[in-house]
Design an enzyme around this catalytic site. Structure first.
Site, PDB file in Angstrom:
ATOM      1  N   PHE A 176      43.626  -1.954  47.659  1.00 27.28           N
ATOM      2  CA  PHE A 176      42.107  -1.743  47.823  1.00 27.28           C
ATOM      3  C   PHE A 176      41.460  -1.918  46.311  1.00 27.28           C
ATOM      4  O   PHE A 176      41.646  -1.147  45.438  1.00 27.28           O
ATOM      5  CB  PHE A 176      41.590  -0.488  48.240  1.00 27.28           C
ATOM      6  CG  PHE A 176      40.344  -0.223  48.530  1.00 27.28           C
ATOM      7  CD1 PHE A 176      39.542  -0.637  49.411  1.00 27.28           C
ATOM      8  CD2 PHE A 176      39.647   0.460  47.464  1.00 27.28           C
ATOM      9  CE1 PHE A 176      38.325  -0.502  49.843  1.00 27.28           C
ATOM     10  CE2 PHE A 176      38.132   0.482  47.604  1.00 27.28           C
ATOM     11  CZ  PHE A 176      37.679  -0.122  48.727  1.00 27.28           C
ATOM     12  N   LYS A 213      34.495   4.498  38.346  1.00 29.21           N
ATOM     13  CA  LYS A 213      34.391   5.895  38.792  1.00 29.21           C
ATOM     14  C   LYS A 213      34.094   6.772  37.683  1.00 29.21           C
ATOM     15  O   LYS A 213      33.019   7.130  37.314  1.00 29.21           O
ATOM     16  CB  LYS A 213      35.427   6.085  39.621  1.00 29.21           C
ATOM     17  CG  LYS A 213      35.527   4.891  40.797  1.00 29.21           C
ATOM     18  CD  LYS A 213      36.634   5.485  41.943  1.00 29.21           C
ATOM     19  CE  LYS A 213      36.877   4.710  43.037  1.00 29.21           C
ATOM     20  NZ  LYS A 213      35.631   4.482  44.057  1.00 29.21           N
ATOM     21  N   ASP A 273      44.388  -2.264  37.893  1.00 25.90           N
ATOM     22  CA  ASP A 273      43.200  -1.753  38.505  1.00 25.90           C
ATOM     23  C   ASP A 273      43.352  -0.176  38.364  1.00 25.90           C
ATOM     24  O   ASP A 273      43.969   0.341  39.163  1.00 25.90           O
ATOM     25  CB  ASP A 273      42.966  -2.287  39.850  1.00 25.90           C
ATOM     26  CG  ASP A 273      41.772  -1.531  40.284  1.00 25.90           C
ATOM     27  OD1 ASP A 273      41.016  -0.772  39.885  1.00 25.90           O
ATOM     28  OD2 ASP A 273      41.204  -2.186  41.477  1.00 25.90           O
TER      29      ASP A 273
END
Length: 401
Positions: A141, A255, A226
Site C-alpha cells: 500500500f 504522516k 516507503d
C-alpha cells in the site's frame, strides 16, 4: 435524531462514499484521547495511521504552528523563505542523506519517487528511454493515485480505474529469490515498505531487507523505503529499516512529519539521485511551505531527543507481550508488528475486523480493521502505560465476551 446521527446522515448525503468510517463523530482531542459531539471520550489506538505519533494537540507542535501562522504560511517555491533551508538541512541530517524534495501527502512522495527513479535510470544508469522498470511487493500500500494503484494487488483500490500505468513488476513480499529473478538491466528501483501496514502490519522475515539492500547494490538499482507509516518513531527506531541495519538509497516520509497538523511529505536521498532534477521538471505549490516546514522542524527536534523512539520501543514490548498472551486461546490467531504497531488476527468465528472495531468503539476504544478479521493497533507514542493497559483490557473483555 441525536447529534451524532445527524452529523453522520449529513456526511452520507453530501460526501462521496470513498470511506466507511466508524460511527463516531470527533469534536475535540488531546493526547491519546478524543471526545465526540455527545461528550463521550474514546482512547485513540489508531493515531490516524501514524500521522498522530505525537498525540492530538501536542503543545510543542501547536506552538510552533501558531508562531509561524503569525509570520508567513505560504510563498510557493517561486521564492525562498526563511524556514526552507533549515528544514531540508535538518531532515537530510536526520536521515543520514544529502538532499530533500518536499511535497504534501504520502502519495505525492511515492509519485515523486517513481519519477525520480525513472529519471535517474535514464540520466545516470543509462536505461533506454521508456524502458525503466520498478519492482514492488504484492499486498503493498503506497497510496491511491492512478500510477500507484497500477501496481496494487488490492482489488478494491484497483478495480474500475484503468487503464493502468505500465513499468512495474510485482513480486511476493519477503521472497528474495523472486526479487532476484525479476531484476533486469532495465530495473531502476525496488520500492517497498519495510513493514507492510495496510496488509496487516506484516514484518518481513529476518534478513530480507538486508538481502534487498545487497541485491540492489549489486545490480545498480535504487532501494526506495516507503517509511510513510513505519518511520519517525513508530517501531521504536527513527526508521523501521534500522531494525535490520539497512540504509536505503531513498526514504519516503509523510504522516507523522506533519505532526498531525498539516500534511507534509518528503523524498530524502543523495545528491547523486535527487540531483537529476532541473527547474520546472517537478514541483508543488504547497510543498515545503513555511507552515509545513515550521511544524516539521519541531517534529525533527522532538525525534532528535530519542524520547519518542524509546517510548515506542518500551511500550511496544509491553504491547506485544500482552497481545501474545491472547494467542492460543481460540480468540486471537496471530499478532505481528514492531514497537507501538500491531496487526491482530481475530478468530473469524468472533466476527470480522469491522465488527470487532465497532464493538471496541462501544467500549470507547478506537481501532481499525483491514483484510477480513485483522485489526490494527497503533496508538500515539505519547500514550501512557495505564491508558494502553486500559485499552488492552477492553480488547480482552470483548474477545472474552
Amino acid at each position: 435524531m441525536s447529534t451524532t446521527e445527524t452529523a453522520i446522515a449529513s456526511a452520507e448525503a453530501h460526501s462521496a462514499h470513498n470511506y466507511h468510517p466508524l460511527p463516531v463523530v470527533v469534536a475535540s482531542a488531546e493526547g491519546a484521547w478524543v471526545t465526540d459531539v455527545e461528550g463521550r471520550r474514546y482512547l485513540d489506538m489508531l493515531a490516524a495511521y501514524s500521522a498522530l505519533n505525537f498525540g492530538h494537540g501536542n503543545r510543542r507542535l501547536i506552538e510552533a504552528a501558531k508562531a509561524q501562522l503569525e509570520r508567513v504560511t505560504l510563498t510557493s517555491r517561486a521564492f525562498h523563505h526563511d524556514r526552507f533551508a533549515e528544514f531540508c538541512t535538518e531532515l537530510a541530517e536526520l536521515c543520514g542523506m544529502e538532499m530533500v524534495l518536499p511535497m504534501n501527502t504520502g502519495a505525492e512522495a511515492v509519485e515523486t519517487a517513481v519519477k525520480t527513479a525513472r529519471k535517474w535510470g535514464y540520466r545516470v544508469k543509462g536505461v533506454p528511454d521508456g524502458m525503466a522498470k520498478i519492482i514492488v511487493a504484492s499486498d503493498n500500500f503506497h497510496g491511491r493515485t492512478t500510477t500507484i494503484i497500477s501496481f496494487s494487488t488490492d482489488h478494491e483500490a484497483r478495480a474500475d480505474f484503468g487503464p493502468y500505468t505500465p513499468g512495474f513488476e510485482i513480486v511476493p513480499y519477503g521472497d528474495l529469490t523472486a526479487l532476484r529473478a525479476a531484476m533486469t538491466e532495465n530495473t531502476v528501483a525496488v520500492l517497498m515498505e519495510p513493514i507492510q501496514g495496510e496488509a496487516g502490519v506484516l514484518v518481513p522475515p529476518p534478513g530480507y531487507l538486508p538481502g534487498v539492500r545487497e541485491l540492489t547494490r549489486e545490480r545498480n538499482v535504487l532501494f526506495i523505503a516507503d517509511e510513510i507509516q513505519s518511520g519517525l518513531g513508530r517501531t521504536g527506531k527513527t526508521f523501521a529499516c534500522e531494525h535490520e541495519g539497512v540504509v536505503p538509497d531513498m526514504y519516503l516520509l509523510g504522516k507523522a512529519l506533519g505532526g498531525g497538523i498539516v500534511p507534509v511529505s518528503a523524498v530524502v536521498s543523495s545528491a547523486a539521485v535527487l540531483g537529476v532534477y532541473r527547474p520546472g521538471e517537478h514541483g508543488s505549490t504547497f510543498g515545503g511551505n513555511p507552515l509545513a516546514c515550521a511544524v516539521a522542524l519541531e517534529v525533527i527536534a522532538m525525534l532528535r531527543t530519542g524520547e519518542y523512539q524509546q517510548r515506542a520501543a518500551e511500550l511496544g514490548d509491553h504491547l506485544h507481550r500482552e497481545l501474545g498472551l491472547l494467542t492460543g486461546g481460540g480468540s486471537v490467531e496471530a499478532v505481528r508488528g514492531r514497537g507501538l504497531w500491531a496487526g491482530v488476527d481475530i478468530a473469524p468465528a468472533l466476527g470480522t475486523g469491522r465488527e470487532i472495531s465497532e464493538r471496541l468503539m462501544r467500549r470507547r476504544v478506537l481501532v481499525k480493521d483491514t483484510h477480513g478479521s485483522t485489526i490494527r493497533i497503533a496508538p500515539p507514542l505519547v500514550i501512557s502505560k495505564e491508558d494502553l493497559d486500559w485499552g488492552l483490557d477492553q480488547l480482552r473483555a470483548e474477545l472474552g465476551a
